[in-house]
Motif scaffolding. Structure first.
Motif, PDB file in Angstrom:
ATOM      1  N   GLY A  15       8.766  10.414  -0.482  1.00 43.03           N
ATOM      2  CA  GLY A  15       7.628  11.201  -0.043  1.00 43.03           C
ATOM      3  C   GLY A  15       6.522  11.268  -1.086  1.00 43.03           C
ATOM      4  N   LEU A  16       6.901  11.519  -2.338  1.00 37.78           N
ATOM      5  CA  LEU A  16       5.906  11.556  -3.412  1.00 37.78           C
ATOM      6  C   LEU A  16       5.245  10.191  -3.584  1.00 37.78           C
ATOM      7  N   GLY A  17       6.045   9.137  -3.497  1.00 37.41           N
ATOM      8  CA  GLY A  17       5.498   7.790  -3.651  1.00 37.41           C
ATOM      9  C   GLY A  17       4.510   7.437  -2.558  1.00 37.41           C
ATOM     10  N   PHE A  18       4.792   7.827  -1.312  1.00 35.93           N
ATOM     11  CA  PHE A  18       3.902   7.504  -0.204  1.00 35.93           C
ATOM     12  C   PHE A  18       2.533   8.154  -0.391  1.00 35.93           C
ATOM     13  N   VAL A  19       2.510   9.404  -0.824  1.00 35.86           N
ATOM     14  CA  VAL A  19       1.236  10.100  -1.006  1.00 35.86           C
ATOM     15  C   VAL A  19       0.401   9.421  -2.091  1.00 35.86           C
ATOM     16  N   LEU A  20       1.020   9.105  -3.230  1.00 42.81           N
ATOM     17  CA  LEU A  20       0.289   8.447  -4.319  1.00 42.81           C
ATOM     18  C   LEU A  20      -0.186   7.054  -3.903  1.00 42.81           C
ATOM     19  N   GLN A  21       0.643   6.331  -3.166  1.00 40.87           N
ATOM     20  CA  GLN A  21       0.244   4.996  -2.714  1.00 40.87           C
ATOM     21  C   GLN A  21      -0.954   5.063  -1.769  1.00 40.87           C
ATOM     22  N   GLN A  22      -0.924   6.009  -0.828  1.00 37.19           N
ATOM     23  CA  GLN A  22      -2.041   6.106   0.105  1.00 37.19           C
ATOM     24  C   GLN A  22      -3.309   6.551  -0.603  1.00 37.19           C
ATOM     25  N   HIS A  23      -3.155   7.430  -1.582  1.00 39.15           N
ATOM     26  CA  HIS A  23      -4.314   7.910  -2.332  1.00 39.15           C
ATOM     27  C   HIS A  23      -5.015   6.759  -3.030  1.00 39.15           C
ATOM     28  N   ALA A  24      -4.240   5.750  -3.452  1.00 37.88           N
ATOM     29  CA  ALA A  24      -4.822   4.573  -4.090  1.00 37.88           C
ATOM     30  C   ALA A  24      -5.259   3.538  -3.065  1.00 37.88           C
ATOM     31  N   ALA A  25      -4.448   3.319  -2.023  1.00 37.00           N
ATOM     32  CA  ALA A  25      -4.737   2.257  -1.058  1.00 37.00           C
ATOM     33  C   ALA A  25      -6.034   2.500  -0.304  1.00 37.00           C
ATOM     34  N   GLN A  26      -6.415   3.763  -0.123  1.00 33.50           N
ATOM     35  CA  GLN A  26      -7.640   4.042   0.619  1.00 33.50           C
ATOM     36  C   GLN A  26      -8.872   3.547  -0.135  1.00 33.50           C
ATOM     37  N   ARG A  27      -8.727   3.199  -1.423  1.00 30.54           N
ATOM     38  CA  ARG A  27      -9.854   2.692  -2.196  1.00 30.54           C
ATOM     39  C   ARG A  27      -9.871   1.173  -2.276  1.00 30.54           C
ATOM     40  N   ALA A  28      -8.907   0.514  -1.654  1.00 28.55           N
ATOM     41  CA  ALA A  28      -8.853  -0.947  -1.681  1.00 28.55           C
ATOM     42  C   ALA A  28      -9.921  -1.525  -0.762  1.00 28.55           C
ATOM     43  N   LEU A  38      -4.113  -7.746  -0.770  1.00 29.11           N
ATOM     44  CA  LEU A  38      -4.139  -6.283  -0.860  1.00 29.11           C
ATOM     45  C   LEU A  38      -3.152  -5.813  -1.920  1.00 29.11           C
ATOM     46  N   LEU A  39      -1.940  -6.367  -1.913  1.00 28.92           N
ATOM     47  CA  LEU A  39      -0.945  -5.971  -2.915  1.00 28.92           C
ATOM     48  C   LEU A  39      -1.398  -6.336  -4.314  1.00 28.92           C
ATOM     49  N   LEU A  40      -2.094  -7.485  -4.458  1.00 25.42           N
ATOM     50  CA  LEU A  40      -2.586  -7.885  -5.771  1.00 25.42           C
ATOM     51  C   LEU A  40      -3.653  -6.914  -6.268  1.00 25.42           C
ATOM     52  N   ASP A  41      -4.524  -6.472  -5.381  1.00 27.58           N
ATOM     53  CA  ASP A  41      -5.541  -5.484  -5.771  1.00 27.58           C
ATOM     54  C   ASP A  41      -4.900  -4.155  -6.144  1.00 27.58           C
ATOM     55  N   LEU A  42      -3.891  -3.744  -5.371  1.00 22.30           N
ATOM     56  CA  LEU A  42      -3.240  -2.466  -5.641  1.00 22.30           C
ATOM     57  C   LEU A  42      -2.478  -2.488  -6.961  1.00 22.30           C
ATOM     58  N   LEU A  43      -2.004  -3.649  -7.363  1.00 22.80           N
ATOM     59  CA  LEU A  43      -1.281  -3.752  -8.627  1.00 22.80           C
ATOM     60  C   LEU A  43      -2.152  -3.381  -9.821  1.00 22.80           C
ATOM     61  N   ARG A  44      -3.461  -3.387  -9.643  1.00 20.37           N
ATOM     62  CA  ARG A  44      -4.378  -3.026 -10.740  1.00 20.37           C
ATOM     63  C   ARG A  44      -4.704  -1.538 -10.757  1.00 20.37           C
ATOM     64  N   MET A  45      -4.094  -0.771  -9.853  1.00 18.69           N
ATOM     65  CA  MET A  45      -4.372   0.661  -9.781  1.00 18.69           C
ATOM     66  C   MET A  45      -3.195   1.446 -10.349  1.00 18.69           C
ATOM     67  N   PRO A  46      -3.366   2.152 -11.466  1.00 15.26           N
ATOM     68  CA  PRO A  46      -2.246   2.900 -12.071  1.00 15.26           C
ATOM     69  C   PRO A  46      -1.609   3.908 -11.117  1.00 15.26           C
ATOM     70  N   GLU A  47      -2.419   4.559 -10.293  1.00 15.28           N
ATOM     71  CA  GLU A  47      -1.878   5.561  -9.372  1.00 15.28           C
ATOM     72  C   GLU A  47      -0.933   4.905  -8.355  1.00 15.28           C
ATOM     73  N   TRP A  48      -1.312   3.708  -7.888  1.00 13.59           N
ATOM     74  CA  TRP A  48      -0.449   3.007  -6.936  1.00 13.59           C
ATOM     75  C   TRP A  48       0.839   2.555  -7.605  1.00 13.59           C
ATOM     76  N   LEU A  49       0.734   2.110  -8.856  1.00  8.14           N
ATOM     77  CA  LEU A  49       1.940   1.696  -9.584  1.00  8.14           C
ATOM     78  C   LEU A  49       2.894   2.864  -9.776  1.00  8.14           C
ATOM     79  N   LEU A  50       2.335   4.045 -10.062  1.00  7.77           N
ATOM     80  CA  LEU A  50       3.188   5.232 -10.201  1.00  7.77           C
ATOM     81  C   LEU A  50       3.857   5.559  -8.868  1.00  7.77           C
ATOM     82  N   GLY A  51       3.088   5.509  -7.778  1.00  6.91           N
ATOM     83  CA  GLY A  51       3.672   5.760  -6.465  1.00  6.91           C
ATOM     84  C   GLY A  51       4.736   4.743  -6.106  1.00  6.91           C
TER      85      GLY A  51
END
Length: 325
Positions: A15-28, A38-51
Protein backbone atom coordinates in the motif's frame (compact mmCIF):
# COMPACT_ATOMS: atom_id res chain seq x y z
CA UNK A 1 -0.72 -16.66 13.00
CA UNK A 2 2.54 -16.29 11.02
CA UNK A 3 0.62 -16.29 7.74
CA UNK A 4 -1.65 -13.48 8.97
CA UNK A 5 1.30 -11.36 10.15
CA UNK A 6 3.26 -11.90 6.93
CA UNK A 7 0.27 -11.15 4.71
CA UNK A 8 -0.72 -8.00 6.61
CA UNK A 9 2.91 -6.79 6.66
CA UNK A 10 3.07 -7.40 2.91
CA UNK A 11 -0.17 -5.43 2.47
CA UNK A 12 1.33 -2.55 4.44
CA UNK A 13 4.44 -2.29 2.27
CA UNK A 14 2.44 -2.74 -0.94
CA UNK A 15 0.00 0.00 0.00
CA UNK A 16 2.76 2.46 0.89
CA UNK A 17 4.64 1.56 -2.28
CA UNK A 18 1.61 2.12 -4.53
CA UNK A 19 1.02 5.63 -3.20
CA UNK A 20 4.67 6.67 -3.66
CA UNK A 21 4.79 5.13 -7.13
CA UNK A 22 1.66 6.95 -8.27
CA UNK A 23 2.90 10.20 -6.79
CA UNK A 24 5.95 9.89 -9.06
CA UNK A 25 4.29 8.30 -12.11
CA UNK A 26 1.84 11.18 -12.51
CA UNK A 27 4.84 13.36 -13.44
CA UNK A 28 6.07 11.05 -16.21
CA UNK A 29 5.68 12.14 -19.86
CA UNK A 30 2.23 11.22 -21.14
CA UNK A 31 3.75 9.86 -24.36
CA UNK A 32 5.27 7.03 -22.29
CA UNK A 33 1.86 5.49 -21.50
CA UNK A 34 2.08 1.69 -22.00
CA UNK A 35 5.62 2.00 -23.35
CA UNK A 36 8.62 0.35 -21.74
CA UNK A 37 10.43 3.70 -21.69
CA UNK A 38 7.98 4.71 -18.94
CA UNK A 39 9.84 2.40 -16.55
CA UNK A 40 13.16 3.87 -17.70
CA UNK A 41 11.93 7.39 -16.96
CA UNK A 42 10.58 6.34 -13.57
CA UNK A 43 13.92 4.80 -12.65
CA UNK A 44 15.32 8.35 -12.52
CA UNK A 45 12.80 9.42 -9.86
CA UNK A 46 13.95 8.80 -6.24
CA UNK A 47 10.36 8.79 -4.96
CA UNK A 48 9.41 6.03 -7.41
CA UNK A 49 12.49 4.01 -6.46
CA UNK A 50 11.51 4.26 -2.79
CA UNK A 51 7.97 3.15 -3.61
CA UNK A 52 9.32 0.27 -5.69
CA UNK A 53 11.57 -0.74 -2.81
CA UNK A 54 8.52 -0.90 -0.54
CA UNK A 55 6.67 -2.92 -3.19
CA UNK A 56 9.56 -5.40 -3.50
CA UNK A 57 9.58 -5.89 0.28
CA UNK A 58 5.82 -6.45 0.12
CA UNK A 59 6.25 -9.03 -2.65
CA UNK A 60 8.88 -10.89 -0.64
CA UNK A 61 6.66 -10.94 2.43
CA UNK A 62 3.68 -12.07 0.37
CA UNK A 63 5.80 -14.88 -1.12
CA UNK A 64 6.67 -16.01 2.41
CA UNK A 65 3.00 -15.87 3.36
CA UNK A 66 2.04 -17.85 0.26
CA UNK A 67 4.66 -20.45 1.11
CA UNK A 68 3.03 -21.03 4.51
CA UNK A 69 -0.65 -20.52 3.70
CA UNK A 70 -3.11 -21.11 0.92
CA UNK A 71 -3.58 -18.50 -1.80
CA UNK A 72 -7.29 -18.31 -0.98
CA UNK A 73 -6.34 -17.32 2.57
CA UNK A 74 -3.53 -14.89 1.77
CA UNK A 75 -5.23 -13.00 -1.10
CA UNK A 76 -8.07 -11.45 0.95
CA UNK A 77 -5.51 -10.30 3.52
CA UNK A 78 -3.39 -8.66 0.81
CA UNK A 79 -6.46 -6.66 -0.23
CA UNK A 80 -6.06 -4.64 2.96
CA UNK A 81 -3.14 -2.83 1.29
CA UNK A 82 -5.66 -0.12 0.43
CA UNK A 83 -6.07 0.71 4.12
CA UNK A 84 -2.34 1.35 4.44
CA UNK A 85 -2.38 3.32 1.18
CA UNK A 86 -5.17 5.42 2.65
CA UNK A 87 -3.08 6.07 5.77
CA UNK A 88 -0.12 7.44 3.78
CA UNK A 89 -2.33 9.32 1.33
CA UNK A 90 -4.10 10.94 4.27
CA UNK A 91 -0.74 12.32 5.45
CA UNK A 92 0.03 13.63 1.96
CA UNK A 93 -3.39 15.24 1.41
CA UNK A 94 -4.22 16.16 5.04
CA UNK A 95 -7.75 14.81 4.60
CA UNK A 96 -9.75 13.39 7.50
CA UNK A 97 -11.10 9.86 7.12
CA UNK A 98 -14.76 10.75 7.68
CA UNK A 99 -17.79 8.48 7.61
CA UNK A 100 -17.24 7.16 4.09
CA UNK A 101 -13.61 6.34 4.81
CA UNK A 102 -14.43 4.46 7.98
CA UNK A 103 -17.32 2.71 6.23
CA UNK A 104 -14.92 1.46 3.55
CA UNK A 105 -12.40 0.29 6.13
CA UNK A 106 -15.07 -1.59 8.11
CA UNK A 107 -16.55 -3.18 4.96
CA UNK A 108 -13.14 -4.33 3.78
CA UNK A 109 -12.18 -5.75 7.17
CA UNK A 110 -15.54 -7.48 7.63
CA UNK A 111 -15.43 -8.86 4.10
CA UNK A 112 -12.00 -10.40 4.65
CA UNK A 113 -13.09 -11.87 7.98
CA UNK A 114 -16.37 -13.27 6.64
CA UNK A 115 -14.73 -14.87 3.61
CA UNK A 116 -11.98 -16.56 5.64
CA UNK A 117 -14.32 -17.75 8.40
CA UNK A 118 -16.98 -19.02 5.97
CA UNK A 119 -14.65 -20.53 3.41
CA UNK A 120 -12.05 -22.01 5.77
CA UNK A 121 -9.45 -22.19 2.98
CA UNK A 122 -7.35 -25.36 3.02
CA UNK A 123 -4.83 -26.89 0.68
CA UNK A 124 -3.95 -30.43 -0.20
CA UNK A 125 -6.61 -31.02 -2.81
CA UNK A 126 -5.96 -33.27 -5.81
CA UNK A 127 -3.62 -31.76 -8.41
CA UNK A 128 -5.32 -30.31 -11.47
CA UNK A 129 -4.89 -31.91 -14.86
CA UNK A 130 -2.51 -30.30 -17.34
CA UNK A 131 -5.47 -29.20 -19.48
CA UNK A 132 -7.24 -27.52 -16.56
CA UNK A 133 -3.97 -25.91 -15.47
CA UNK A 134 -3.42 -24.23 -18.83
CA UNK A 135 -7.11 -23.46 -19.29
CA UNK A 136 -7.14 -21.35 -16.12
CA UNK A 137 -3.89 -19.59 -17.01
CA UNK A 138 -5.04 -18.99 -20.58
CA UNK A 139 -8.32 -17.51 -19.34
CA UNK A 140 -6.54 -15.04 -17.06
CA UNK A 141 -4.03 -14.03 -19.74
CA UNK A 142 -6.78 -13.73 -22.35
CA UNK A 143 -8.91 -11.50 -20.12
CA UNK A 144 -5.84 -9.35 -19.44
CA UNK A 145 -5.18 -8.86 -23.15
CA UNK A 146 -8.84 -8.03 -23.81
CA UNK A 147 -8.89 -5.42 -21.05
CA UNK A 148 -5.71 -3.75 -22.31
CA UNK A 149 -6.94 -3.76 -25.91
CA UNK A 150 -10.29 -2.28 -24.92
CA UNK A 151 -8.68 0.26 -22.57
CA UNK A 152 -6.69 1.84 -25.40
CA UNK A 153 -9.96 2.97 -27.01
CA UNK A 154 -11.25 4.79 -23.93
CA UNK A 155 -10.55 8.20 -22.38
CA UNK A 156 -7.62 8.29 -19.98
CA UNK A 157 -9.60 8.08 -16.73
CA UNK A 158 -11.52 4.99 -17.87
CA UNK A 159 -8.36 3.54 -19.41
CA UNK A 160 -6.59 3.73 -16.04
CA UNK A 161 -9.31 1.63 -14.40
CA UNK A 162 -9.16 -1.11 -17.04
CA UNK A 163 -5.35 -1.18 -17.02
CA UNK A 164 -5.44 -1.60 -13.24
CA UNK A 165 -7.99 -4.41 -13.57
CA UNK A 166 -5.70 -6.14 -16.08
CA UNK A 167 -2.72 -5.75 -13.74
CA UNK A 168 -4.76 -7.14 -10.84
CA UNK A 169 -5.59 -10.26 -12.87
CA UNK A 170 -1.90 -10.77 -13.65
CA UNK A 171 -0.87 -10.21 -10.04
CA UNK A 172 -3.40 -12.80 -8.86
CA UNK A 173 -1.95 -15.30 -11.35
CA UNK A 174 1.55 -14.32 -10.22
CA UNK A 175 0.64 -15.08 -6.60
CA UNK A 176 -0.66 -18.54 -7.53
CA UNK A 177 2.49 -19.32 -9.53
CA UNK A 178 4.64 -17.96 -6.69
CA UNK A 179 3.10 -20.54 -4.36
CA UNK A 180 3.82 -23.27 -6.91
CA UNK A 181 7.44 -22.10 -7.15
CA UNK A 182 8.02 -21.93 -3.40
CA UNK A 183 6.49 -25.37 -2.91
CA UNK A 184 8.77 -26.81 -5.60
CA UNK A 185 11.74 -25.10 -3.96
CA UNK A 186 10.90 -26.64 -0.58
CA UNK A 187 10.37 -30.18 -1.87
CA UNK A 188 12.66 -30.47 -4.90
CA UNK A 189 15.36 -27.86 -4.48
CA UNK A 190 16.68 -24.90 -6.46
CA UNK A 191 17.84 -26.95 -9.44
CA UNK A 192 14.31 -28.20 -10.07
CA UNK A 193 12.92 -24.68 -9.76
CA UNK A 194 15.34 -23.29 -12.32
CA UNK A 195 14.41 -26.06 -14.76
CA UNK A 196 10.68 -25.34 -14.48
CA UNK A 197 8.75 -22.59 -16.28
CA UNK A 198 6.87 -21.21 -13.27
CA UNK A 199 9.55 -18.86 -11.86
CA UNK A 200 10.05 -17.25 -15.25
CA UNK A 201 6.30 -16.84 -15.62
CA UNK A 202 6.27 -15.16 -12.18
CA UNK A 203 8.90 -12.66 -13.35
CA UNK A 204 7.12 -12.05 -16.68
CA UNK A 205 3.76 -11.48 -14.99
CA UNK A 206 5.40 -9.14 -12.48
CA UNK A 207 7.15 -7.04 -15.13
CA UNK A 208 4.10 -6.74 -17.42
CA UNK A 209 1.89 -6.05 -14.41
CA UNK A 210 4.31 -3.32 -13.28
CA UNK A 211 4.10 -1.62 -16.68
CA UNK A 212 0.29 -1.77 -16.62
CA UNK A 213 0.10 -0.42 -13.07
CA UNK A 214 2.51 2.46 -13.69
CA UNK A 215 0.65 3.36 -16.90
CA UNK A 216 -2.61 3.39 -14.91
CA UNK A 217 -0.97 5.54 -12.22
CA UNK A 218 0.29 7.93 -14.89
CA UNK A 219 -3.02 8.17 -16.75
CA UNK A 220 -5.31 9.18 -13.90
CA UNK A 221 -5.58 9.82 -10.15
CA UNK A 222 -4.92 6.96 -7.75
CA UNK A 223 -8.61 6.60 -6.95
CA UNK A 224 -9.25 5.57 -10.58
CA UNK A 225 -6.77 2.69 -10.50
CA UNK A 226 -5.93 1.34 -7.04
CA UNK A 227 -9.47 0.13 -6.15
CA UNK A 228 -9.66 -1.85 -9.41
CA UNK A 229 -6.20 -3.33 -8.86
CA UNK A 230 -6.94 -4.26 -5.26
CA UNK A 231 -10.33 -5.82 -6.07
CA UNK A 232 -9.15 -7.85 -9.10
CA UNK A 233 -6.07 -9.41 -7.54
CA UNK A 234 -7.72 -11.53 -4.81
CA UNK A 235 -10.50 -12.70 -7.13
CA UNK A 236 -7.97 -13.78 -9.76
CA UNK A 237 -5.68 -15.37 -7.17
CA UNK A 238 -8.49 -17.35 -5.53
CA UNK A 239 -9.77 -18.52 -8.92
CA UNK A 240 -6.29 -19.72 -9.87
CA UNK A 241 -5.75 -21.38 -6.49
CA UNK A 242 -9.00 -23.32 -6.68
CA UNK A 243 -8.54 -23.91 -10.40
CA UNK A 244 -5.12 -25.55 -10.43
CA UNK A 245 -3.43 -25.43 -7.02
CA UNK A 246 -5.82 -27.70 -5.16
CA UNK A 247 -7.03 -25.06 -2.71
CA UNK A 248 -10.40 -25.97 -1.28
CA UNK A 249 -13.20 -23.83 0.13
CA UNK A 250 -16.33 -24.99 1.91
CA UNK A 251 -19.05 -25.52 -0.67
CA UNK A 252 -22.16 -25.95 1.46
CA UNK A 253 -24.99 -23.57 0.44
CA UNK A 254 -24.59 -21.54 3.63
CA UNK A 255 -20.79 -21.30 3.30
CA UNK A 256 -20.96 -20.32 -0.37
CA UNK A 257 -23.51 -17.62 0.44
CA UNK A 258 -21.26 -16.08 3.09
CA UNK A 259 -18.18 -16.41 0.87
CA UNK A 260 -19.93 -14.45 -1.87
CA UNK A 261 -21.10 -11.86 0.67
CA UNK A 262 -17.54 -11.56 1.96
CA UNK A 263 -16.11 -11.04 -1.54
CA UNK A 264 -18.80 -8.46 -2.36
CA UNK A 265 -18.04 -6.60 0.89
CA UNK A 266 -14.33 -6.63 0.02
CA UNK A 267 -14.99 -5.17 -3.43
CA UNK A 268 -17.40 -2.52 -2.11
CA UNK A 269 -15.03 -1.60 0.71
CA UNK A 270 -12.15 -1.29 -1.75
CA UNK A 271 -14.19 0.98 -4.03
CA UNK A 272 -15.44 3.15 -1.14
CA UNK A 273 -11.92 3.62 0.21
CA UNK A 274 -10.53 4.20 -3.25
CA UNK A 275 -13.01 6.98 -3.98
CA UNK A 276 -12.28 8.76 -0.69
CA UNK A 277 -10.84 12.30 -1.08
CA UNK A 278 -7.80 11.28 1.02
CA UNK A 279 -6.44 9.32 -1.92
CA UNK A 280 -4.53 11.71 -4.22
CA UNK A 281 -6.58 13.01 -7.10
CA UNK A 282 -3.57 14.28 -8.97
CA UNK A 283 -0.73 16.72 -8.49
CA UNK A 284 -3.18 19.36 -7.32
CA UNK A 285 -3.76 17.42 -4.12
CA UNK A 286 -0.16 17.50 -3.08
CA UNK A 287 0.69 21.10 -3.66
CA UNK A 288 1.48 21.05 -7.38
CA UNK A 289 -0.16 23.43 -9.78
CA UNK A 290 0.23 22.10 -13.31
CA UNK A 291 -2.46 22.58 -15.91
CA UNK A 292 -4.90 19.72 -15.40
CA UNK A 293 -5.69 17.34 -18.21
CA UNK A 294 -9.35 16.55 -18.72
CA UNK A 295 -10.62 12.99 -18.44
CA UNK A 296 -11.26 12.77 -22.18
CA UNK A 297 -7.94 14.26 -23.29
CA UNK A 298 -5.70 11.62 -24.82
CA UNK A 299 -2.52 13.19 -26.17
CA UNK A 300 -1.99 12.21 -29.81
CA UNK A 301 1.62 11.22 -29.18
CA UNK A 302 0.48 8.51 -26.74
CA UNK A 303 -1.60 6.75 -29.37
CA UNK A 304 1.23 5.40 -31.51
CA UNK A 305 4.31 3.38 -30.76
CA UNK A 306 6.62 5.58 -32.83
CA UNK A 307 5.59 8.88 -31.28
CA UNK A 308 8.43 11.30 -30.53
CA UNK A 309 9.39 11.75 -26.90
CA UNK A 310 8.88 15.49 -26.98
CA UNK A 311 7.27 15.41 -23.58
CA UNK A 312 10.28 14.14 -21.66
CA UNK A 313 11.10 16.20 -18.63
CA UNK A 314 7.75 17.99 -18.74
CA UNK A 315 5.12 17.65 -16.03
CA UNK A 316 1.89 17.28 -17.96
CA UNK A 317 -0.18 16.84 -14.81
CA UNK A 318 -2.86 14.33 -14.17
CA UNK A 319 -5.10 16.20 -11.77
CA UNK A 320 -8.84 15.69 -11.70
CA UNK A 321 -10.37 19.07 -12.54
CA UNK A 322 -13.24 18.38 -10.15
CA UNK A 323 -10.98 17.52 -7.22
CA UNK A 324 -10.41 20.42 -4.93
CA UNK A 325 -8.37 18.43 -2.38
Amino acid sequence: MAVFLLALSAACFLGLGFVLQQHAAQRAPRADLLHWRLLLDLLRMPEWLLGTGFMVIGLILSALALNQGEVSLVEPLLATNLIFAMALARVLTRQTLGRSGWAGVVLLALGVTVFIVAGRPTGGGPPASELRHWLVIGTVVGLTLLLVSFARRLPLFEEATLLALAAGLLYGLQDALTRTTTQRLDHQGLDSVLRSWQPYAVVAAGVVGLLLVQSAFEAAPLRMSLPALTAAQPISGIACAVGFLGDRLRVTPGALTWEVIGLIAIVIGVVVIGRHPALPGGTGDTGGSPEPVGPTDRPPEAATDDAPDAGHGTDTGTGDPSDTG
